[in-house]
Design a protein around this motif. Structure first.
Motif, PDB file in Angstrom:
ATOM      1  N   GLN A 609       0.823  -1.211   0.000  1.00 53.16           N
ATOM      2  CA  GLN A 609       0.000   0.000   0.000  1.00 53.16           C
ATOM      3  C   GLN A 609       0.854   1.258   0.000  1.00 53.16           C
ATOM      4  OE1 GLN A 609      -2.431  -0.645   3.458  1.00 53.16           O
ATOM      5  NE2 GLN A 609      -4.003  -1.776   2.343  1.00 53.16           N
ATOM      6  N   GLU A 610       1.944   1.255   0.757  1.00 50.12           N
ATOM      7  CA  GLU A 610       2.822   2.431   0.757  1.00 50.12           C
ATOM      8  C   GLU A 610       3.505   2.623  -0.586  1.00 50.12           C
ATOM      9  OE1 GLU A 610       6.726   4.135   3.195  1.00 50.12           O
ATOM     10  OE2 GLU A 610       5.423   2.621   4.097  1.00 50.12           O
ATOM     11  N   LEU A 611       3.924   1.540  -1.211  1.00 45.57           N
ATOM     12  CA  LEU A 611       4.569   1.651  -2.522  1.00 45.57           C
ATOM     13  C   LEU A 611       3.602   2.130  -3.605  1.00 45.57           C
ATOM     14  CD1 LEU A 611       6.753  -1.588  -2.515  1.00 45.57           C
ATOM     15  CD2 LEU A 611       7.575   0.772  -2.425  1.00 45.57           C
ATOM     16  N   SER A 612       2.336   1.830  -3.462  1.00 48.37           N
ATOM     17  CA  SER A 612       1.368   2.225  -4.481  1.00 48.37           C
ATOM     18  C   SER A 612       0.974   3.693  -4.380  1.00 48.37           C
ATOM     19  CB  SER A 612       0.106   1.359  -4.370  1.00 48.37           C
ATOM     20  OG  SER A 612      -0.542   1.592  -3.133  1.00 48.37           O
ATOM     21  N   MET A 712      -3.818  -7.695  -5.779  1.00 47.39           N
ATOM     22  CA  MET A 712      -4.471  -7.584  -7.082  1.00 47.39           C
ATOM     23  C   MET A 712      -5.125  -6.208  -7.246  1.00 47.39           C
ATOM     24  SD  MET A 712      -5.120  -9.285  -9.869  1.00 47.39           S
ATOM     25  CE  MET A 712      -5.625  -8.216 -11.210  1.00 47.39           C
ATOM     26  N   HIS A 713      -5.745  -5.728  -6.202  1.00 41.39           N
ATOM     27  CA  HIS A 713      -6.401  -4.421  -6.276  1.00 41.39           C
ATOM     28  C   HIS A 713      -5.389  -3.296  -6.473  1.00 41.39           C
ATOM     29  CE1 HIS A 713      -9.050  -1.087  -5.439  1.00 41.39           C
ATOM     30  NE2 HIS A 713      -8.336  -0.745  -4.377  1.00 41.39           N
ATOM     31  N   LEU A 714      -4.238  -3.390  -5.802  1.00 40.55           N
ATOM     32  CA  LEU A 714      -3.215  -2.350  -5.939  1.00 40.55           C
ATOM     33  C   LEU A 714      -2.497  -2.398  -7.281  1.00 40.55           C
ATOM     34  CD1 LEU A 714      -1.622  -2.560  -2.365  1.00 40.55           C
ATOM     35  CD2 LEU A 714      -3.288  -0.908  -3.199  1.00 40.55           C
ATOM     36  N   ALA A 715      -2.609  -3.517  -7.983  1.00 40.37           N
ATOM     37  CA  ALA A 715      -1.916  -3.669  -9.269  1.00 40.37           C
ATOM     38  C   ALA A 715      -2.724  -3.155 -10.442  1.00 40.37           C
ATOM     39  CB  ALA A 715      -1.558  -5.142  -9.483  1.00 40.37           C
ATOM     40  N   VAL A 720       1.493  -6.458 -15.249  1.00 42.19           N
ATOM     41  CA  VAL A 720       1.341  -7.840 -14.813  1.00 42.19           C
ATOM     42  C   VAL A 720      -0.057  -8.123 -14.268  1.00 42.19           C
ATOM     43  CG1 VAL A 720       2.048  -7.501 -12.408  1.00 42.19           C
ATOM     44  CG2 VAL A 720       2.679  -9.623 -13.595  1.00 42.19           C
ATOM     45  N   ALA A 721      -0.983  -7.146 -14.323  1.00 44.33           N
ATOM     46  CA  ALA A 721      -2.307  -7.314 -13.711  1.00 44.33           C
ATOM     47  C   ALA A 721      -3.090  -8.455 -14.345  1.00 44.33           C
ATOM     48  CB  ALA A 721      -3.088  -6.008 -13.808  1.00 44.33           C
ATOM     49  N   ALA A 722      -3.027  -8.596 -15.672  1.00 44.47           N
ATOM     50  CA  ALA A 722      -3.783  -9.665 -16.334  1.00 44.47           C
ATOM     51  C   ALA A 722      -3.288 -11.043 -15.901  1.00 44.47           C
ATOM     52  CB  ALA A 722      -3.681  -9.513 -17.844  1.00 44.47           C
ATOM     53  N   GLN A 723      -1.975 -11.205 -15.822  1.00 46.10           N
ATOM     54  CA  GLN A 723      -1.426 -12.491 -15.394  1.00 46.10           C
ATOM     55  C   GLN A 723      -1.777 -12.773 -13.942  1.00 46.10           C
ATOM     56  OE1 GLN A 723       2.774 -12.697 -15.997  1.00 46.10           O
ATOM     57  NE2 GLN A 723       2.964 -14.820 -15.302  1.00 46.10           N
ATOM     58  N   MET A 724      -1.734 -11.765 -13.091  1.00 50.06           N
ATOM     59  CA  MET A 724      -2.106 -11.941 -11.689  1.00 50.06           C
ATOM     60  C   MET A 724      -3.579 -12.314 -11.557  1.00 50.06           C
ATOM     61  SD  MET A 724      -0.044  -8.703 -10.008  1.00 50.06           S
ATOM     62  CE  MET A 724      -0.867  -8.866  -8.441  1.00 50.06           C
ATOM     63  N   PHE A 749     -13.821 -11.336  -2.068  1.00 49.08           N
ATOM     64  CA  PHE A 749     -13.073 -10.084  -2.161  1.00 49.08           C
ATOM     65  C   PHE A 749     -12.025 -10.160  -3.268  1.00 49.08           C
ATOM     66  CE2 PHE A 749      -9.228  -7.730  -0.909  1.00 49.08           C
ATOM     67  CZ  PHE A 749      -9.732  -6.436  -0.952  1.00 49.08           C
ATOM     68  N   SER A 750     -11.370 -11.303  -3.395  1.00 51.61           N
ATOM     69  CA  SER A 750     -10.376 -11.467  -4.461  1.00 51.61           C
ATOM     70  C   SER A 750     -11.025 -11.401  -5.840  1.00 51.61           C
ATOM     71  CB  SER A 750      -9.640 -12.798  -4.284  1.00 51.61           C
ATOM     72  OG  SER A 750      -8.970 -12.846  -3.044  1.00 51.61           O
ATOM     73  N   VAL A 751     -12.200 -12.011  -5.975  1.00 52.64           N
ATOM     74  CA  VAL A 751     -12.902 -11.947  -7.260  1.00 52.64           C
ATOM     75  C   VAL A 751     -13.282 -10.506  -7.589  1.00 52.64           C
ATOM     76  CG1 VAL A 751     -14.973 -12.697  -8.482  1.00 52.64           C
ATOM     77  CG2 VAL A 751     -13.724 -14.313  -7.057  1.00 52.64           C
ATOM     78  N   CYS A 752     -13.737  -9.765  -6.583  1.00 59.94           N
ATOM     79  CA  CYS A 752     -14.024  -8.335  -6.791  1.00 59.94           C
ATOM     80  C   CYS A 752     -12.777  -7.605  -7.263  1.00 59.94           C
ATOM     81  CB  CYS A 752     -14.541  -7.703  -5.503  1.00 59.94           C
ATOM     82  SG  CYS A 752     -16.249  -8.047  -5.103  1.00 59.94           S
TER      83      CYS A 752
END
Length: 819
Positions: A609-612, A712-715, A720-724, A749-752
């Motif tokens: 979260q800090e890096l994003s 996943m939400h932060l990406a 790389v979001a599609a691969q994740m 939550f992960s599906v969201c």
């Protein structure tokens, strides 16, 4: 017995009146016919009137309604309408009148005739004719009808507001609205019951079957709250002193048809204000009526959980109030304790239902006598041990806290070898309510007594100085009020140790120092040293992370967990890739506690979260442009100072931006998102001696899936979001039917996060084979999952999926790619 000649004469005369009303246009002929028909109600002998009412009255009303469009009807004056036409509807047999009126309202078209018939119906309701209708069926010499006719009459009584609303729409009368009609009907039922009581006292036999059927049908249609809001207070007050009223109320409930018993009893229990009132109204109905016993002892307590605590008090207090009903209380305690201790119920029932069962269990234990408690001690002890284990093993905080509170209460009530369980938990409104249930609710709180059993006198209780003077006779002699206290607010504690200035010294203190002050100073300055010197941090980042991960709070340092976590987050941010790989590897290593594994996940989440977020070390030009430091050696001229003040207070209105836009900064998380995400997916299916992620360690599994969803939400917008997204869906798909609700929440939550962060074109192309099955699964969860949060997350996932697919399908570029 009616003579054949009399019956024939009445039939001929009535037929002549019908012919006159239907064919004649003369007002005088119509008036004579109406007078003749009215005479059969008011002036005719009893046998003639009875014959007319049984054989010809319904047909008379139908003829009158059918000929409302005739000229003679409109030629009648208001007085003639009231004396000749209206009286036939207001004084005849009420059951026939009600059926004819409702049939006429349904057939007539909107207009003056319908308005007149509606006004007659309104007068019929408000003049007490419904009470007459109910009372006529209470008498053994009441109207003779068929089951079909009675069912039709019940339907008209119960559904009158619906029928009039469908016909009149916006022109409906206030008397026909449910909030007015059903309380009025409740008063009419009370009137019929009161007449029944008076008749029984006079030696007349009565029947409550029709009134009970009316009450049951009304409650089955959902009007029990409006009915019993009026009936319950009257029944409670009347049964307090009148035994006949008690018998009538009990008989009324006995005669309710079996299919409507549940609705009546639930409405009654919700309306009464105490177990004593319920006992007077119901008597021992639960002992003679199996349906009532099932509703009171099982359905209200175990199958439904939407009722308030007060209703539980009333039901259980009713069972405990009479010696004949107390065996049912013990039976209820056994069934409730088994439900509370059932491990499957703890896993698969909603938290709200478990709270409801816990309240019922505590109330049952509170109502038991000491002798009964001793007989059930072994069963309760078994329930306590099994239920505590099931609740404490749950991943839901509310369930664990609920198990602790109930365990404390049961152990204190049973007094097992003089020992009582005591847990540490944060009290809230829910726990305080559970703790209060062991206090008897019918105890009269009186003045506290002294040790010898005699209350202190009034003047002593009102003057605390009189009581304190006996215990402290020499308190004034040792007073130090004349001395002025020394001000020590500015004093500072002198510390022997000093905080380290270098990161390696800090690491050495954390590893080998036995001085609590040095360890505390090192831990407090570690985060600042890590952030100030990134180069030195990279040399020892992995070693320092390992030390902090294994560090324990041996010296009870204030804020130890927060200090350690903040330092580890700073290390991950400063030297991301090596430390992230180390922590991800250690997550699946041996000889780590569950707490340490959860700490690893929390540190990785906070670091991501800090890096994003934008780097706070990079100054914002739009802010620093106006923040010029003030220097006393370079004082501006007074004219310049005045000009600056004028400019500062001048308001400028412009269409463009008043300040330059914020400078864009690179996302520091996007290049390293894969290092956070993929290593945690490596060894999840390999059980170890102390760690079984897919077995009993549901808590860690739920937190892991939730952590991956955050990554996943932060990406979002990362390459790389599609691969994740594909990897995360493949991982959670096999766990979507997990029994633990915390794991299911993490999965949803992960599906969201996938549908929120993954590009829409990748969702349509890469996940095309899974979309239909995923949508079907989400729809099932949104409709039938026991957990409210899971249902909400499933609905959000469906909305995000539809929004993403709609956006992509509406794009012409996407359509060309698909084609």
């Amino acid at each position: 017995m009616e003579s054949p000649c009399l019956t024939t004469d009445i039939r001929l005369e009535v037929s002549e009146c019908f012919r006159s009303l239907t064919l004649s246009a003369s007002k005088q002929d119509a008036i004579r016919s109406l007078q003749t028909l009215r005479s059969y109600l008011e002036e005719a002998p009893e046998n003639a009137s009875t014959s007319f009412q049984r054989s010809h009255f319904t047909r008379t009303l139908q003829v009158l309604i059918k000929n409302m469009q005739a000229d003679w009807f409109h030629d009648l004056t208001v007085a003639q309408h009231s004396e000749l036409w209206d009286v036939l509807f207001l004084r005849g047999p009420p059951e026939q009148v009600l059926l004819a009126l409702m049939e006429g309202i349904g057939e007539l078209r909107p207009g003056s005739n319908l308005d007149h018939l509606v006004s007659i119906t309104e007068k019929f309701i408000q003049s007490g004719r419904l009470a007459d209708l109910l009372w006529s069926y209470c008498l053994t010499t009441g109207p003779v009808d068929s089951p079909q006719l009675r069912e039709t009459l019940l339907t008209r009584i119960v559904a009158l507001p619906d029928l009039t609303a469908n016909k009149l729409k916006h022109n409906n009368k206030p008397a026909f609205l449910p909030q007015h009609y059903y309380p009025l009907l409740a008063k009419e039922m009370l009137t019929a019951l009161e007449r029944t009581c008076n008749a029984l006292k006079g030696g007349t036999s009565c029947s409550l079957t029709f009134v009970a059927q009316t009450l049951g049908k009304l409650c089955a249609h959902g009007h029990s709250r409006l009915l019993f809001a009026v009936m319950a207070p009257k029944m409670s007050s009347s049964t307090r002193t009148d035994m006949v009223w008690q018998r009538v109320c009990c008989k009324l409930l006995e005669n309710v048809p079996q299919r409507w018993t549940e609705s009546v009893l639930i409405g009654l229990v919700q309306a009464v204000h105490g177990p004593d009132a319920l006992g007077r109204i119901m008597s021992n109905l639960v002992l003679t009526n199996k349906t009532a016993q099932f509703v009171i002892t099982h359905k209200i307590l175990l199958l439904q959980y939407q009722y308030e605590t007060g209703m539980l008090r009333v039901v259980l207090g009713y069972l405990a109030a009479d010696k004949d009903r107390r065996p049912l209380l013990i039976q209820v305690l056994r069934s409730v304790s088994q439900a509370w201790a059932n491990p499957s119920a703890v896993k698969h029932t909603p938290v709200e239902q478990q709270l409801y069962v816990s309240k019922a269990l505590l109330l049952c234990v509170c109502l038991l006598h000491d002798a009964e408690l001793q007989e059930l001690r072994s069963e309760l002890l078994q329930c306590l041990l099994g239920g505590m284990q099931s609740h404490l093993d749950s991943n839901v905080v509310r369930i664990r806290r609920m198990g602790m509170v109930v365990g404390e209460c049961l152990s204190s009530r049973m007094n097992i070898n003089g020992t009582k369980l005591k847990f540490e938990y944060e009290q809230d409104e829910e726990t305080r309510e559970l703790l209060s249930l062991l206090t008897p609710f019918n105890v009269d709180e009186s003045e506290p007594e002294s040790e010898d059993g005699v209350s202190p006198p009034e003047e002593i209780r009102g003057n605390p100085s009189m009581t304190s003077s006996k215990t402290e006779p020499d308190s004034d002699l040792d007073s130090d009020d004349e001395f002025t206290p020394y001000d020590m607010s500015g004093d500072q504690e002198i510390n022997k140790a000093s905080p380290p200035r270098y990161l390696r010294d800090c690491l050495e203190n954390l590893i080998s120092s036995e001085d609590p002050e040095r360890v505390e100073f090192s831990l407090r300055v570690a985060e600042g040293l890590v952030r100030k010197n990134a180069f030195a941090t990279k040399e020892i980042s992995v070693q320092l992370s390992k030390v902090l991960l294994h560090m324990e709070d041996k010296y009870s340092i204030n804020g130890f967990l927060a200090l350690r976590q903040a330092t580890m987050v700073a290390i991950v941010v400063s030297d991301c890739i090596p430390v992230t790989e180390f922590l991800s590897t250690e997550f699946y290593s041996l000889n780590y506690s569950l707490r340490q594994r959860l700490d690893i996940l929390e540190v990785l989440v906070l670091a991501a979260q800090e890096l994003s977020k934008p780097n706070p070390d990079i100054p914002n030009p739009s802010v620093t442009a106006d923040l010029t430091p003030y220097s006393a050696d370079n004082a501006a001229h007074w004219r310049q100072v005045i000009e600056e003040r004028i400019q500062a207070k001048t308001k400028r209105i412009s269409k463009g931006a008043s300040q330059p836009p914020t400078k864009a900064t690179a996302n520091r998380y996007a290049p390293v998102a894969g290092y956070f995400f993929f290593p945690l997916l490596r060894n999840y299916d390999k059980p170890q001696v102390t760690f079984d992620l897919l077995g009993s360690d549901h808590l860690v599994l739920g937190r892991l899936i939730h952590t991956l969803g955050i990554f996943m939400h932060l990406a979002v917008n990362a390459p790389v979001a599609a691969q994740m997204g594909r990897a995360l869906l493949d991982f959670v798909w096999t766990l979507r039917y997990h029994t633990d609700q915390m794991v299911r929440r993490g999965i949803l939550f992960s599906v969201c996060s996938v549908f929120m962060s993954m590009p829409s074109q990748n969702i349509l192309v890469d996940l095309a084979d899974q979309l239909f099955e995923t949508r079907s699964w989400l729809a099932d969860v949104a409709e039938g999952d026991l957990d409210a949060d899971c249902r909400s997350l499933a609905m959000q996932s469906l909305v995000l999926m539809d929004k993403s697919l709609k956006k992509q399908l509406e794009s012409p570029h996407a359509l060309s790619i698909e084609s």
